[in-house]
Scaffold this motif. Sequence first.
Motif, mmCIF file in Angstrom:
data_model
loop_
_atom_site.group_PDB
_atom_site.id
_atom_site.type_symbol
_atom_site.label_atom_id
_atom_site.label_comp_id
_atom_site.label_asym_id
_atom_site.label_seq_id
_atom_site.Cartn_x
_atom_site.Cartn_y
_atom_site.Cartn_z
ATOM 1 N N THR A 62 -12.917 -46.878 7.041
ATOM 2 C CA THR A 62 -13.233 -45.700 6.226
ATOM 3 C C THR A 62 -14.413 -44.940 6.825
ATOM 4 O O THR A 62 -14.406 -43.713 6.904
ATOM 5 N N TYR A 63 -15.418 -45.704 7.241
ATOM 6 C CA TYR A 63 -16.630 -45.121 7.850
ATOM 7 C C TYR A 63 -16.254 -44.321 9.100
ATOM 8 O O TYR A 63 -16.709 -43.188 9.300
ATOM 9 N N PHE A 98 -13.539 -37.769 10.397
ATOM 10 C CA PHE A 98 -12.614 -36.699 10.812
ATOM 11 C C PHE A 98 -12.131 -35.875 9.617
ATOM 12 O O PHE A 98 -11.393 -34.919 9.768
ATOM 13 N N LEU A 99 -12.516 -36.303 8.419
ATOM 14 C CA LEU A 99 -12.105 -35.585 7.197
ATOM 15 C C LEU A 99 -13.305 -34.854 6.597
ATOM 16 O O LEU A 99 -13.325 -34.543 5.411
ATOM 17 N N TYR A 118 -13.631 -41.529 20.700
ATOM 18 C CA TYR A 118 -14.135 -40.194 20.366
ATOM 19 C C TYR A 118 -15.259 -40.304 19.337
ATOM 20 O O TYR A 118 -16.298 -39.644 19.446
ATOM 21 N N PHE A 119 -15.049 -41.155 18.361
ATOM 22 C CA PHE A 119 -16.049 -41.389 17.309
ATOM 23 C C PHE A 119 -17.380 -41.843 17.936
ATOM 24 O O PHE A 119 -18.451 -41.346 17.580
ATOM 25 N N LEU A 120 -17.287 -42.738 18.893
ATOM 26 C CA LEU A 120 -18.508 -43.273 19.517
ATOM 27 C C LEU A 120 -19.134 -42.259 20.481
ATOM 28 O O LEU A 120 -20.339 -42.035 20.470
ATOM 29 N N LYS A 136 -5.979 -34.714 11.743
ATOM 30 C CA LYS A 136 -7.374 -34.240 11.751
ATOM 31 C C LYS A 136 -8.066 -34.651 13.045
ATOM 32 O O LYS A 136 -8.835 -33.882 13.627
ATOM 33 N N PHE A 137 -7.789 -35.882 13.498
ATOM 34 C CA PHE A 137 -8.378 -36.353 14.749
ATOM 35 C C PHE A 137 -7.882 -35.495 15.920
ATOM 36 O O PHE A 137 -8.671 -35.044 16.760
ATOM 37 N N ARG A 156 -20.448 -39.640 15.997
ATOM 38 C CA ARG A 156 -20.104 -39.174 14.638
ATOM 39 C C ARG A 156 -20.521 -40.203 13.589
ATOM 40 O O ARG A 156 -19.759 -40.520 12.703
ATOM 41 N N PHE A 157 -21.703 -40.779 13.775
ATOM 42 C CA PHE A 157 -22.150 -41.778 12.806
ATOM 43 C C PHE A 157 -23.603 -41.543 12.470
ATOM 44 O O PHE A 157 -24.267 -40.774 13.131
ATOM 45 N N GLN A 183 -9.453 -32.032 16.047
ATOM 46 C CA GLN A 183 -10.869 -32.006 16.413
ATOM 47 C C GLN A 183 -11.132 -32.466 17.840
ATOM 48 O O GLN A 183 -12.069 -32.004 18.484
ATOM 49 N N THR A 200 -9.170 -44.288 2.521
ATOM 50 C CA THR A 200 -10.069 -43.551 3.423
ATOM 51 C C THR A 200 -10.167 -42.089 2.978
ATOM 52 O O THR A 200 -11.258 -41.516 2.922
ATOM 53 N N ILE A 213 -4.825 -38.209 8.638
ATOM 54 C CA ILE A 213 -6.022 -38.598 9.412
ATOM 55 C C ILE A 213 -5.767 -38.372 10.905
ATOM 56 O O ILE A 213 -6.605 -37.828 11.622
ATOM 57 N N MET A 270 -9.207 -42.577 19.140
ATOM 58 C CA MET A 270 -9.980 -42.122 17.975
ATOM 59 C C MET A 270 -11.338 -42.828 17.933
ATOM 60 O O MET A 270 -12.370 -42.186 17.711
ATOM 61 N N HIS A 271 -11.346 -44.143 18.170
ATOM 62 C CA HIS A 271 -12.605 -44.890 18.118
ATOM 63 C C HIS A 271 -13.543 -44.460 19.252
ATOM 64 O O HIS A 271 -14.743 -44.324 19.043
#
Lengths: 195, 211
Positions: A160-161, A166-167, B204-206, B186-187, B210-211, B190, B102, B183, B201-202
């Motif tokens: 979820t985190y 992305f949402l 890109y997140f890192l 959306k990924f 994006r945290f 972006q 989510t 989801i 996706m993971h």
Amino acid sequence: MNISEIKIFVKNGTIKKTGFIAYREAEKFFVTKKGANLEEVKEEDFVNLENSGILKNFLLAIFQKAKNVNAIFFTDLPNIFTASKTGKPVKPMLDDMAQIVGISVNCVDLKLCEKSPKRAVKKMNDRTVLMIKDLGAICVGSSLEDATVSAIVFDKGCKTYIESSFLGGGVYISPFESWIMHKVYQLKYSKQAKK
Amino acid sequence: MTEQVAKKIVLDAGIRLCKEGLVARTWGNISQRIDDKTIAITPSGIPYDVLKEDDIAILNMEDMSWRGNFKPSGERKLHVAIYLQDSNVKAVIHTHQTNASTCAAARKDLVVPNIYTDTLGAVVKATPYGLPGSKNLTKGSASAIKGGVAALIANHGVVVAGKNMEDAFNIAITLEKAAEKFIEQKFLEQSGEKEFSVTKMHNYFLQKGRF
């Protein structure tokens, strides 16, 4: 320790097959031998924790601090693994994580667990999970099954985190409400366990 | 429908819910309408794999009294609110399924991908936040599902309503696929990637911090 139960949790990926499992039995502590393949684990793969090198002091410190912890294992479930790479704490966006795992899960370096086990345990606080930077997480529970529930719920919390970013971002549950939920769950669960 | 038939439907649905991966352990709850006044509903805190037909509670929707070996689910008011506002609803399932949860954590309505709109409609609404079992959660969820078949319960999970248990299951499963697709879309929007994978996706997140 139920060997067939372990194999199920290793097979479904909840417990890392090249990781470890430690447990308490009659105030003695046991851990799997270094290099044991948990997919094929046998009774003789468990050795006295006090004679083992694998995070010995850290695992002993957990057992000694939390008398209700009887099982500890390592997980690298995919979402937990990615979250551990951020090095940042993961706070709950879903109430099941708040209830079962706790207010937030910290992330520490493996070196801290090796060199300052008590400090690492302090970082765990009363949560059932502690992330290890770049590697995954340590999960604890009153039984192996309980610890796997924490792992599964925390992996969902990490999913979820990650994915809610992305949402437009997920909304965290307030620390106070998370704390209340965690305490109510612990109380309810301990009452059920006594029954 | 007799009480015994309704209990069996609820019990079978509980086992199926775990098999489909929509819930684990005791999480989530299920109910089946018996008549205008009564429903059969799962009890609170009993794992589905040890549940027996007679453990399913019978709940009177008029005065909330119940019969059974165990107290009915803590979310019983949510189920009752949905049955009372729409007589066509015959089965209600509340799950903590991962993809839809989510979306629920983002507290945003789910714009349903075209291939799933026949089952779910154009939008699945998200509720305002409420503590589990609270009046806010009950009222918000009943309001969000009104006129539709599903609602995202903020920071909690989802609730679906069907014209029978099979229909409710189909809605829950379709909602999970729709949330997953949403989801992924959306990924892709972006990141500019052409194909989806969890690893991409993971990463890109890192990489994007994006945290």
